[in-house]
Structures are given as structure tokens and as C-alpha cells.
Design a protein around this motif. Structure first.
Motif, PDB file in Angstrom:
ATOM      1  N   ARG A  94     -28.062 -69.901 -28.071  1.00  0.00           N
ATOM      2  CA  ARG A  94     -29.211 -69.318 -27.396  1.00  0.00           C
ATOM      3  C   ARG A  94     -28.866 -68.916 -25.965  1.00  0.00           C
ATOM      4  O   ARG A  94     -28.057 -69.561 -25.300  1.00  0.00           O
ATOM      5  CB  ARG A  94     -30.380 -70.302 -27.365  1.00  0.00           C
ATOM      6  CG  ARG A  94     -31.043 -70.505 -28.722  1.00  0.00           C
ATOM      7  CD  ARG A  94     -32.341 -71.281 -28.562  1.00  0.00           C
ATOM      8  NE  ARG A  94     -32.969 -71.519 -29.850  1.00  0.00           N
ATOM      9  CZ  ARG A  94     -34.189 -72.050 -29.982  1.00  0.00           C
ATOM     10  NH1 ARG A  94     -34.884 -72.400 -28.904  1.00  0.00           N
ATOM     11  NH2 ARG A  94     -34.700 -72.239 -31.175  1.00  0.00           N
ATOM     12  N   HIS A 206     -35.960 -65.686 -30.457  1.00  0.00           N
ATOM     13  CA  HIS A 206     -35.052 -66.034 -29.377  1.00  0.00           C
ATOM     14  C   HIS A 206     -33.827 -65.136 -29.407  1.00  0.00           C
ATOM     15  O   HIS A 206     -33.425 -64.637 -30.464  1.00  0.00           O
ATOM     16  CB  HIS A 206     -34.632 -67.502 -29.489  1.00  0.00           C
ATOM     17  CG  HIS A 206     -35.789 -68.451 -29.594  1.00  0.00           C
ATOM     18  ND1 HIS A 206     -36.749 -68.546 -28.620  1.00  0.00           N
ATOM     19  CD2 HIS A 206     -36.155 -69.324 -30.573  1.00  0.00           C
ATOM     20  CE1 HIS A 206     -37.651 -69.445 -28.984  1.00  0.00           C
ATOM     21  NE2 HIS A 206     -37.307 -69.929 -30.162  1.00  0.00           N
ATOM     22  N   TYR A 208     -29.791 -64.477 -28.785  1.00  0.00           N
ATOM     23  CA  TYR A 208     -28.543 -65.236 -28.940  1.00  0.00           C
ATOM     24  C   TYR A 208     -27.349 -64.411 -28.497  1.00  0.00           C
ATOM     25  O   TYR A 208     -27.395 -63.181 -28.423  1.00  0.00           O
ATOM     26  CB  TYR A 208     -28.352 -65.634 -30.413  1.00  0.00           C
ATOM     27  CG  TYR A 208     -29.299 -66.700 -30.907  1.00  0.00           C
ATOM     28  CD1 TYR A 208     -28.868 -68.014 -31.083  1.00  0.00           C
ATOM     29  CD2 TYR A 208     -30.624 -66.393 -31.202  1.00  0.00           C
ATOM     30  CE1 TYR A 208     -29.733 -68.995 -31.543  1.00  0.00           C
ATOM     31  CE2 TYR A 208     -31.501 -67.373 -31.658  1.00  0.00           C
ATOM     32  CZ  TYR A 208     -31.045 -68.665 -31.823  1.00  0.00           C
ATOM     33  OH  TYR A 208     -31.908 -69.643 -32.266  1.00  0.00           O
TER      34      TYR A 208
END
Length: 347
Positions: A94, A206, A208
Motif C-alpha cells: 500500500r 487503495h 498500491y
């Protein structure tokens, strides 16, 4: 864009793009003006759990093993097969940044006088706003023939909030109140775009990163798209370089006998030589952020893979020097030239 590159710039709703690509693959007869070959046989419900990359053998969830002349791994940023390709666990991690995404009716937006001018008095394209204090970047653009407005709010991941989970990476729902809190410093008229969303229409995912791969081929297997190069959306270029890779595959493997080992090996090497520079340049530039040319160590990292021109120091995304480097490339032409040179050297 058409005057610079011969083609326009298009904005797609992801679902529409997927549908269009599927139709091209499965219904070629519907596209009379281009020769795109026979229809593809798409087999759904055949989950692949592993790949023997050297031999081109797919391992299915039902226990079967199927050998193919060429295997393309294209299962996205959270690829479950990349560890079979690299021989080690995925190194994806992340970044601490996430995106809220949602769609609203463009008609509803245009009905608001304070919003209408944002999309009628300016040239078509991205319309975005920035809150430097909270490091929030909000970008919008119309899609689906101008009928829908797509919104994306890039922000620091809210670790104290319910912002998605590992099992629902792309479609974790968030409330309007969460988004309104994030954009609280923006003008009230713009916040209406949030309230226009359906109650369950806002999702979060999210962002990455992963270190660049040094090769996209192994045996009878190649890796493309986000599975090959996980990148931030800084330059909206992820889909573009994936389509370039598809163009390269089309040119290099047209008419090749999959049982011809030496020919397959030669084409795989050409694919790697063509795609590693382009894909890793785009990934590293996108992951470096909007001021990518100023990031310490950026050029040194890029030069491990790419020897071509770079924009001058300080060039911003979508400036002319930037567009020349990332958007003028013609992969069909590059692949045809590389193939011709390779065939000529063998004579």
C-alpha cells in the motif's frame, strides 16, 4: 490531441470499456470496417489457481491442468499468479493513498447553475480541484457519451475509518458523510456532486506500488497490464500501456506456429525488449507523482530500463514535453520495425 497524435482523447466508464473490448473479441463480424480475425472463445468459470510458466500449463481450481502454446497473465494489480511468474511472493504494498469513486447523472449536474459552467465554459476533459492542506485531489470527467459524470477523490487512506478490506479490493462501500468530511474545504456547490450519488454508489479502493519487473516473459508466459506494472493514476496511463502491450502481442505473434519453440522464444524476447522500457518508464513516472521529473533518484531508476528522451526538469503532466514522451509512441509501428529488423538479421 488529434492534431498532435492523429487520434483524440477519450474518457470511458470502466464497464463500457470492458464491454467494448469484449465485443471486439467475441463479435468481430459486427465490425465490418476492420479485419480482427475469428471470434474468441471465452470460457468463464474456469478459475486459474496456478501457472507453470516455463511449460505454459494452467492449473485450474477443479484440478485440471491445461497446456497452452502461449499464456498471458493479465489478472490485475492484485494478481494471484504473479508469484508463479516471479518465483517469489508478490511485493505489492500500500502507498497510504486511496480513491473514492462514484458516478452521477450529467443532467443532474448541469441542472445546478453553479456547476454547469465548470463543464460548459471550458474545453472538454478533466476538471479537477486541489486541497493542498489535506492533500486531496478531486478530479471529474464526463463519460458514456456525456451522460455520466465520473468523480474520483484521491486522499490519504483513513486508517481510523472503515475504508475497505483485503477481500473487497475494488468495491468497498463508503458513506457520503465520509466523503463529505474529506472534501469539507471545497466550495458548497461542488459538494453537491457527492450528495447526488446513490446511497450505496460510492466505493473506495487503495492504491498500491510494486518494484519494477526486470522481465515480462518467462518460458511460454508473458505478463501484461497491472499484473506487470502496478502504477498510481497520476498520468491516467495504465490502460494505455496495457493496450500497447496488446498491440505488441498482435504484431509479434501473428501467424506464428505455437509449436515452433525457436520462433516462440524469439517473439517472446522481442516482446520483452519492446515493453520493459515503455511500461517501466510509465509506471515509475506515475508512481513518482505530478512533479515526477524533480523526484530524487527518479531518472536513475528509469535509466535502468529506458534510454529514450525524458521531459525537461519541471515539466508537468499533460504539458507538451510530457505528452511527447508518454503519448506519441506507436506500438504497432515499433513492433513491426523490431520484427522486421529481427527477421532481416536472420537472413
Amino acid at each position: 490531441m488529434a492534431s498532435w497524435f492523429g487520434h483524440g482523447s477519450w474518457f470511458f466508464h470502466r464497464v463500457d470499456l470492458h464491454r467494448g473490448l469484449r465485443d471486439l473479441a467475441t463479435r468481430p463480424a459486427a465490425f465490418e470496417d476492420i479485419d480482427i480475425g475469428p471470434p474468441v472463445d471465452m470460457r468463464l468459470g474456469c478459475e486459474v489457481t496456478g501457472v507453470n510458466c516455463e511449460e505454459g500449463i494452467l492449473k485450474l481450481a477443479d484440478g485440471r491442468a491445461i497446456a497452452k502454446d502461449l499464456v498471458i497473465i493479465a489478472d490485475g494489480a492484485h494478481s494471484r499468479l504473479i508469484s508463479d511468474f516471479t518465483g517469489r511472493p508478490s511485493e505489492t504494498h500500500r502507498t497510504g493513498r486511496s480513491i473514492y469513486r462514484w458516478l452521477v447523472s450529467a443532467d443532474e449536474v448541469m441542472a445546478e447553475p453553479a456547476l454547469r459552467g465548470l463543464y460548459t465554459r471550458e474545453l472538454p476533459g478533466f476538471t479537477g480541484w486541489h486541497d493542498p492542506n489535506k492533500k486531496v485531489f478531486w478530479v471529474t470527467y464526463t463519460c458514456r457519451g456525456g451522460k455520466m459524470l465520473n468523480s474520483a477523490v484521491l486522499h490519504d487512506t483513513q486508517v481510523d475509518e472503515d475504508e475497505g478490506d483485503a477481500e473487497n479490493l475494488w468495491h468497498s462501500p463508503v458513506s457520503k458523510s465520509q466523503v463529505l468530511t474529506m472534501v469539507q474545504n471545497f466550495h458548497p456547490s461542488m459538494k453537491k456532486i457527492v450528495t447526488m450519488a446513490s446511497e450505496d454508489g460510492i466505493k473506495v479502493h487503495h492504491l498500491y506500488k510494486r518494484p519494477p519487473l526486470t522481465s515480462f516473459v518467462r518460458g511460454r508466459t508473458a505478463v501484461v497490464g497491472d499484473a506487470a506494472h502496478v502504477m498510481l493514476p497520476t498520468h491516467a496511463a495504465g490502460a494505455g500501456v496495457a493496450i500497447e502491450s496488446a498491440a505488441s502481442l498482435e504484431v509479434l505473434f501473428r501467424g506464428v506456429d505455437g509449436k515452433d519453440g525457436p520462433a516462440m522464444k524469439q517473439r517472446m524476447e522481442l516482446f520483452d525488449r519492446l515493453r520493459i522500457p515503455r511500461c517501466n518508464l510509465t509506471m515509475l513516472a506515475s508512481n513518482a507523482g505530478p512533479e515526477w521529473t524533480k523526484v530524487p533518484g527518479f531518472e536513475e531508476g528509469v535509466r535502468k530500463f529506458y534510454s529514450g528522451p525524458l521531459p525537461p526538469l519541471g515539466a508537468m503532466p499533460y504539458s507538451k514535453p510530457f505528452r511527447e514522451v508518454l503519448f506519441r509512441h506507436d506500438e504497432f509501428q515499433a513492433a513491426e520495425q523490431a520484427l522486421a529488423e529481427s527477421m532481416s538479421s536472420e537472413l
